[in-house]
Design an enzyme around this catalytic site. Structure first.
Site, PDB file in Angstrom:
ATOM      1  N   THR A  58       0.825  -1.206   0.000  1.00  0.00           N
ATOM      2  CA  THR A  58       0.000   0.000   0.000  1.00  0.00           C
ATOM      3  C   THR A  58       0.855   1.250   0.000  1.00  0.00           C
ATOM      4  O   THR A  58       0.424   2.310  -0.462  1.00  0.00           O
ATOM      5  CB  THR A  58      -0.946  -0.016   1.210  1.00  0.00           C
ATOM      6  OG1 THR A  58      -1.684  -1.236   1.210  1.00  0.00           O
ATOM      7  CG2 THR A  58      -1.917   1.145   1.188  1.00  0.00           C
ATOM      8  N   TYR A 146       6.413 -11.705   4.939  1.00  0.00           N
ATOM      9  CA  TYR A 146       5.251 -11.189   4.209  1.00  0.00           C
ATOM     10  C   TYR A 146       4.905 -12.195   3.115  1.00  0.00           C
ATOM     11  O   TYR A 146       5.589 -12.291   2.096  1.00  0.00           O
ATOM     12  CB  TYR A 146       5.599  -9.822   3.630  1.00  0.00           C
ATOM     13  CG  TYR A 146       4.466  -9.067   2.967  1.00  0.00           C
ATOM     14  CD1 TYR A 146       3.151  -9.506   3.000  1.00  0.00           C
ATOM     15  CD2 TYR A 146       4.730  -7.867   2.307  1.00  0.00           C
ATOM     16  CE1 TYR A 146       2.127  -8.794   2.390  1.00  0.00           C
ATOM     17  CE2 TYR A 146       3.718  -7.144   1.697  1.00  0.00           C
ATOM     18  CZ  TYR A 146       2.426  -7.612   1.739  1.00  0.00           C
ATOM     19  OH  TYR A 146       1.418  -6.899   1.131  1.00  0.00           O
ATOM     20  N   LYS A 174       2.940 -11.556   8.106  1.00  0.00           N
ATOM     21  CA  LYS A 174       1.794 -10.846   7.526  1.00  0.00           C
ATOM     22  C   LYS A 174       1.197 -11.782   6.493  1.00  0.00           C
ATOM     23  O   LYS A 174       1.831 -12.106   5.479  1.00  0.00           O
ATOM     24  CB  LYS A 174       2.200  -9.515   6.890  1.00  0.00           C
ATOM     25  CG  LYS A 174       0.993  -8.787   6.299  1.00  0.00           C
ATOM     26  CD  LYS A 174       1.370  -7.509   5.569  1.00  0.00           C
ATOM     27  CE  LYS A 174       0.106  -6.896   4.945  1.00  0.00           C
ATOM     28  NZ  LYS A 174       0.423  -5.704   4.118  1.00  0.00           N
TER      29      LYS A 174
END
Length: 304
Positions: A58, A146, A174
Protein backbone atom coordinates in the site's frame (compact mmCIF):
# COMPACT_ATOMS: atom_id res chain seq x y z
CA UNK A 1 -15.68 -14.35 32.81
CA UNK A 2 -13.08 -15.97 30.55
CA UNK A 3 -13.27 -14.58 27.05
CA UNK A 4 -12.85 -16.56 23.86
CA UNK A 5 -9.75 -14.53 23.19
CA UNK A 6 -7.85 -15.66 26.27
CA UNK A 7 -7.74 -19.28 25.15
CA UNK A 8 -6.67 -18.49 21.58
CA UNK A 9 -4.19 -15.68 22.11
CA UNK A 10 -0.59 -16.15 20.94
CA UNK A 11 2.27 -15.69 23.38
CA UNK A 12 2.92 -12.14 22.17
CA UNK A 13 1.89 -9.49 19.68
CA UNK A 14 5.33 -7.96 19.08
CA UNK A 15 4.12 -4.86 17.25
CA UNK A 16 0.68 -4.49 18.82
CA UNK A 17 -2.68 -5.72 17.51
CA UNK A 18 -3.92 -3.00 15.18
CA UNK A 19 -1.41 -2.06 12.50
CA UNK A 20 -2.01 0.10 9.45
CA UNK A 21 -0.32 -0.54 6.11
CA UNK A 22 0.20 3.18 5.67
CA UNK A 23 0.11 4.88 2.29
CA UNK A 24 3.09 7.02 1.30
CA UNK A 25 1.91 10.61 0.81
CA UNK A 26 3.27 12.49 -2.19
CA UNK A 27 3.01 16.12 -3.19
CA UNK A 28 1.03 17.10 -6.28
CA UNK A 29 4.36 17.19 -8.11
CA UNK A 30 5.04 13.59 -7.08
CA UNK A 31 7.73 14.21 -4.44
CA UNK A 32 7.73 12.51 -1.06
CA UNK A 33 5.49 14.50 1.32
CA UNK A 34 7.12 14.07 4.71
CA UNK A 35 4.91 16.65 6.40
CA UNK A 36 1.84 14.81 5.13
CA UNK A 37 3.31 11.52 6.35
CA UNK A 38 3.79 12.97 9.83
CA UNK A 39 0.22 14.29 9.96
CA UNK A 40 -1.29 11.06 8.68
CA UNK A 41 0.78 8.92 11.05
CA UNK A 42 -0.24 11.03 14.03
CA UNK A 43 -3.91 10.72 13.06
CA UNK A 44 -3.71 6.96 12.64
CA UNK A 45 -2.07 6.42 16.01
CA UNK A 46 -4.38 8.87 17.79
CA UNK A 47 -7.41 7.06 16.36
CA UNK A 48 -6.42 3.54 17.29
CA UNK A 49 -3.39 2.10 15.48
CA UNK A 50 -0.81 0.33 17.62
CA UNK A 51 1.68 0.27 14.80
CA UNK A 52 2.40 1.51 11.29
CA UNK A 53 3.83 -0.53 8.45
CA UNK A 54 5.72 1.70 6.03
CA UNK A 55 6.87 1.03 2.47
CA UNK A 56 4.74 -2.03 1.95
CA UNK A 57 2.41 -2.78 -0.94
CA UNK A 58 0.00 0.00 0.00
CA UNK A 59 2.99 2.28 0.53
CA UNK A 60 4.00 1.91 -3.14
CA UNK A 61 7.43 0.62 -2.16
CA UNK A 62 8.46 -0.42 -5.70
CA UNK A 63 8.38 3.25 -6.74
CA UNK A 64 10.17 4.86 -3.79
CA UNK A 65 13.93 5.21 -3.57
CA UNK A 66 16.13 3.83 -0.80
CA UNK A 67 16.66 7.36 0.52
CA UNK A 68 12.91 8.05 0.51
CA UNK A 69 12.22 4.85 2.45
CA UNK A 70 14.71 5.80 5.17
CA UNK A 71 13.45 9.40 5.31
CA UNK A 72 9.88 8.13 5.73
CA UNK A 73 10.84 6.02 8.75
CA UNK A 74 12.63 8.97 10.35
CA UNK A 75 9.71 11.33 9.77
CA UNK A 76 7.08 8.93 11.08
CA UNK A 77 9.16 8.12 14.14
CA UNK A 78 9.39 11.83 14.80
CA UNK A 79 5.61 12.11 14.56
CA UNK A 80 4.56 9.16 16.71
CA UNK A 81 7.49 8.80 19.08
CA UNK A 82 7.08 5.70 21.19
CA UNK A 83 3.27 5.69 20.94
CA UNK A 84 3.34 3.10 18.16
CA UNK A 85 5.64 0.57 16.60
CA UNK A 86 7.11 1.15 13.16
CA UNK A 87 7.68 -1.77 10.81
CA UNK A 88 9.62 -0.91 7.67
CA UNK A 89 9.11 -2.74 4.41
CA UNK A 90 12.51 -3.70 3.06
CA UNK A 91 11.75 -6.67 0.82
CA UNK A 92 13.02 -6.76 -2.76
CA UNK A 93 13.84 -9.46 -5.31
CA UNK A 94 17.55 -9.05 -4.47
CA UNK A 95 18.88 -10.45 -1.17
CA UNK A 96 21.83 -8.07 -1.08
CA UNK A 97 19.62 -5.04 -1.66
CA UNK A 98 17.14 -6.25 0.96
CA UNK A 99 19.94 -6.48 3.52
CA UNK A 100 21.03 -2.93 2.68
CA UNK A 101 17.48 -1.66 3.19
CA UNK A 102 17.19 -3.56 6.46
CA UNK A 103 20.30 -1.90 7.85
CA UNK A 104 19.11 1.52 6.68
CA UNK A 105 15.71 1.01 8.32
CA UNK A 106 17.35 -0.01 11.57
CA UNK A 107 19.50 3.12 11.51
CA UNK A 108 16.46 5.30 10.73
CA UNK A 109 14.59 4.09 13.81
CA UNK A 110 12.34 1.21 12.76
CA UNK A 111 11.20 -1.36 15.32
CA UNK A 112 10.85 -4.22 12.86
CA UNK A 113 11.24 -5.28 9.25
CA UNK A 114 8.61 -6.47 6.78
CA UNK A 115 10.26 -8.78 4.24
CA UNK A 116 8.24 -9.96 1.25
CA UNK A 117 9.11 -13.07 -0.73
CA UNK A 118 11.47 -12.20 -3.57
CA UNK A 119 9.27 -11.58 -6.57
CA UNK A 120 9.74 -12.25 -10.29
CA UNK A 121 12.63 -14.73 -9.83
CA UNK A 122 10.34 -17.16 -7.93
CA UNK A 123 13.02 -18.97 -5.86
CA UNK A 124 12.34 -22.52 -4.64
CA UNK A 125 11.63 -23.07 -0.96
CA UNK A 126 15.22 -23.80 0.08
CA UNK A 127 16.43 -20.59 -1.57
CA UNK A 128 13.51 -18.67 -0.09
CA UNK A 129 14.39 -19.92 3.39
CA UNK A 130 18.04 -18.96 2.92
CA UNK A 131 16.99 -15.47 1.79
CA UNK A 132 14.93 -14.81 4.91
CA UNK A 133 17.63 -16.19 7.19
CA UNK A 134 20.28 -13.97 5.63
CA UNK A 135 18.13 -10.88 6.09
CA UNK A 136 17.27 -11.86 9.67
CA UNK A 137 20.96 -12.34 10.46
CA UNK A 138 21.91 -8.94 9.04
CA UNK A 139 20.41 -6.62 11.65
CA UNK A 140 19.22 -6.63 15.22
CA UNK A 141 15.58 -6.01 14.33
CA UNK A 142 12.77 -8.56 14.49
CA UNK A 143 11.46 -9.68 11.14
CA UNK A 144 7.94 -10.13 9.74
CA UNK A 145 7.61 -12.59 6.85
CA UNK A 146 5.25 -11.19 4.21
CA UNK A 147 3.43 -14.02 2.45
CA UNK A 148 1.52 -12.63 -0.54
CA UNK A 149 1.83 -15.15 -3.38
CA UNK A 150 -0.77 -13.36 -5.51
CA UNK A 151 1.78 -10.59 -6.06
CA UNK A 152 5.12 -12.38 -5.70
CA UNK A 153 4.30 -15.61 -7.52
CA UNK A 154 5.87 -17.61 -4.68
CA UNK A 155 4.19 -18.98 -1.59
CA UNK A 156 6.10 -19.27 1.68
CA UNK A 157 4.92 -22.81 2.31
CA UNK A 158 3.74 -23.64 5.85
CA UNK A 159 6.60 -26.09 6.42
CA UNK A 160 9.08 -23.39 5.39
CA UNK A 161 7.48 -20.92 7.81
CA UNK A 162 7.66 -23.51 10.59
CA UNK A 163 11.39 -23.98 10.01
CA UNK A 164 11.97 -20.21 9.84
CA UNK A 165 10.17 -19.80 13.18
CA UNK A 166 13.23 -21.36 14.80
CA UNK A 167 15.22 -18.19 14.01
CA UNK A 168 15.21 -15.92 17.07
CA UNK A 169 14.56 -12.74 15.06
CA UNK A 170 11.81 -14.12 12.80
CA UNK A 171 8.82 -13.34 14.99
CA UNK A 172 5.75 -12.72 12.83
CA UNK A 173 3.94 -13.23 9.54
CA UNK A 174 1.79 -10.85 7.53
CA UNK A 175 -0.61 -13.32 6.00
CA UNK A 176 -2.06 -12.69 2.53
CA UNK A 177 -1.89 -16.35 1.55
CA UNK A 178 -5.65 -17.02 1.56
CA UNK A 179 -4.75 -20.42 3.03
CA UNK A 180 -6.73 -20.53 6.27
CA UNK A 181 -5.82 -24.13 7.01
CA UNK A 182 -2.12 -23.51 6.39
CA UNK A 183 -2.19 -20.53 8.72
CA UNK A 184 -3.82 -22.56 11.49
CA UNK A 185 -1.21 -25.27 10.97
CA UNK A 186 1.61 -22.79 11.59
CA UNK A 187 -0.21 -21.22 14.55
CA UNK A 188 -0.59 -24.65 16.16
CA UNK A 189 3.11 -25.51 15.79
CA UNK A 190 4.96 -22.23 16.40
CA UNK A 191 4.83 -19.09 18.52
CA UNK A 192 4.87 -16.80 15.50
CA UNK A 193 2.59 -13.79 15.69
CA UNK A 194 0.26 -13.83 12.70
CA UNK A 195 -1.21 -10.61 11.30
CA UNK A 196 -4.09 -10.70 8.84
CA UNK A 197 -2.99 -8.90 5.70
CA UNK A 198 -6.42 -9.00 4.03
CA UNK A 199 -9.05 -6.89 5.77
CA UNK A 200 -11.84 -9.40 5.23
CA UNK A 201 -9.86 -11.84 7.40
CA UNK A 202 -9.18 -9.50 10.33
CA UNK A 203 -11.66 -11.06 12.72
CA UNK A 204 -11.51 -14.62 11.38
CA UNK A 205 -7.76 -14.94 11.90
CA UNK A 206 -7.90 -13.16 15.24
CA UNK A 207 -10.47 -15.66 16.46
CA UNK A 208 -8.13 -18.60 15.84
CA UNK A 209 -5.12 -17.02 17.51
CA UNK A 210 -3.65 -14.35 15.26
CA UNK A 211 -2.01 -11.34 16.91
CA UNK A 212 -4.03 -8.78 14.96
CA UNK A 213 -3.99 -7.22 11.51
CA UNK A 214 -1.97 -5.11 9.10
CA UNK A 215 -4.79 -3.22 7.43
CA UNK A 216 -5.00 -1.13 4.29
CA UNK A 217 -8.52 0.07 5.11
CA UNK A 218 -7.27 1.38 8.47
CA UNK A 219 -5.79 4.32 6.58
CA UNK A 220 -9.31 5.79 6.56
CA UNK A 221 -11.20 4.08 9.43
CA UNK A 222 -8.65 3.06 12.09
CA UNK A 223 -11.10 3.34 14.97
CA UNK A 224 -13.85 1.31 13.34
CA UNK A 225 -11.50 -1.59 12.61
CA UNK A 226 -9.96 -1.53 16.07
CA UNK A 227 -13.47 -1.74 17.53
CA UNK A 228 -13.86 -5.20 15.98
CA UNK A 229 -10.93 -6.63 17.95
CA UNK A 230 -11.86 -4.68 21.07
CA UNK A 231 -15.33 -6.24 21.02
CA UNK A 232 -13.88 -9.72 20.60
CA UNK A 233 -11.45 -9.16 23.48
CA UNK A 234 -14.33 -7.97 25.64
CA UNK A 235 -16.03 -11.35 25.24
CA UNK A 236 -18.55 -10.14 22.64
CA UNK A 237 -17.88 -12.27 19.54
CA UNK A 238 -21.34 -11.61 18.09
CA UNK A 239 -20.79 -7.86 18.44
CA UNK A 240 -17.37 -8.18 16.85
CA UNK A 241 -18.92 -10.04 13.93
CA UNK A 242 -21.50 -7.30 13.43
CA UNK A 243 -18.81 -4.64 13.40
CA UNK A 244 -16.74 -6.61 10.90
CA UNK A 245 -19.79 -7.05 8.69
CA UNK A 246 -20.54 -3.31 8.77
CA UNK A 247 -17.12 -2.65 7.30
CA UNK A 248 -17.56 -5.17 4.49
CA UNK A 249 -18.74 -2.72 1.83
CA UNK A 250 -15.81 -0.40 2.35
CA UNK A 251 -13.39 -3.34 2.49
CA UNK A 252 -14.76 -4.72 -0.76
CA UNK A 253 -14.61 -1.42 -2.61
CA UNK A 254 -11.12 -0.71 -1.29
CA UNK A 255 -9.56 -4.12 -1.88
CA UNK A 256 -11.66 -5.99 -4.47
CA UNK A 257 -12.83 -3.41 -6.96
CA UNK A 258 -10.18 -4.15 -9.57
CA UNK A 259 -7.99 -1.30 -8.35
CA UNK A 260 -4.95 -1.62 -6.08
CA UNK A 261 -5.45 -0.61 -2.46
CA UNK A 262 -3.00 2.26 -2.78
CA UNK A 263 -5.18 3.73 -5.54
CA UNK A 264 -8.50 3.38 -3.74
CA UNK A 265 -7.22 4.53 -0.36
CA UNK A 266 -5.48 7.57 -1.80
CA UNK A 267 -8.59 8.44 -3.76
CA UNK A 268 -10.69 8.32 -0.60
CA UNK A 269 -8.16 10.13 1.59
CA UNK A 270 -7.86 12.92 -0.98
CA UNK A 271 -11.64 13.25 -1.11
CA UNK A 272 -11.70 13.54 2.69
CA UNK A 273 -9.00 16.24 2.66
CA UNK A 274 -6.44 14.01 4.38
CA UNK A 275 -2.76 13.61 3.41
CA UNK A 276 -2.30 11.35 0.40
CA UNK A 277 -1.62 13.01 -2.93
CA UNK A 278 -1.20 11.16 -6.22
CA UNK A 279 -0.02 7.63 -6.84
CA UNK A 280 3.19 7.10 -8.77
CA UNK A 281 3.24 5.57 -12.23
CA UNK A 282 2.58 2.94 -13.37
CA UNK A 283 -0.43 3.28 -11.05
CA UNK A 284 -3.11 5.75 -12.08
CA UNK A 285 -5.56 7.64 -9.85
CA UNK A 286 -9.03 6.34 -9.10
CA UNK A 287 -11.79 7.75 -11.29
CA UNK A 288 -14.69 9.85 -10.06
CA UNK A 289 -17.14 6.95 -10.03
CA UNK A 290 -14.83 4.80 -7.90
CA UNK A 291 -14.20 7.63 -5.44
CA UNK A 292 -17.92 8.39 -5.14
CA UNK A 293 -18.59 4.75 -4.30
CA UNK A 294 -15.84 4.72 -1.70
CA UNK A 295 -17.16 7.91 -0.15
CA UNK A 296 -20.67 6.49 0.09
CA UNK A 297 -19.41 3.31 1.79
CA UNK A 298 -17.22 5.36 4.14
CA UNK A 299 -20.05 7.68 5.13
CA UNK A 300 -22.37 4.74 5.77
CA UNK A 301 -19.78 3.08 8.02
CA UNK A 302 -18.83 6.13 10.09
CA UNK A 303 -22.48 7.16 10.51
CA UNK A 304 -23.29 3.98 12.47
Amino acid sequence: MTTARSSAAPSAAPFGRTLCAMITPFTEEGALDLDGARRLADRLVTEGCDGLVLSGTTGESPTTTDAEKAALVTAVRDAVGERASIVAGVGTFDTRHTVELALAAEKAGADGLLVVSPYYSRPPQDALEAHFREVADASGLPLVLYDIPGRTGTRIEPETVIRLAEHPRIVAVKDCSYDFLGTQKVLSRTELAYYAGCDEHNLALYAVGAAGYVSTVANVVPGQLRAVLDAFDAGEPAGAARLQQRATSLIELTMSSGLPGAVTVKGLLNALGLPAGPVRAPLRPAGREAVDGLLAAYEQLVAV
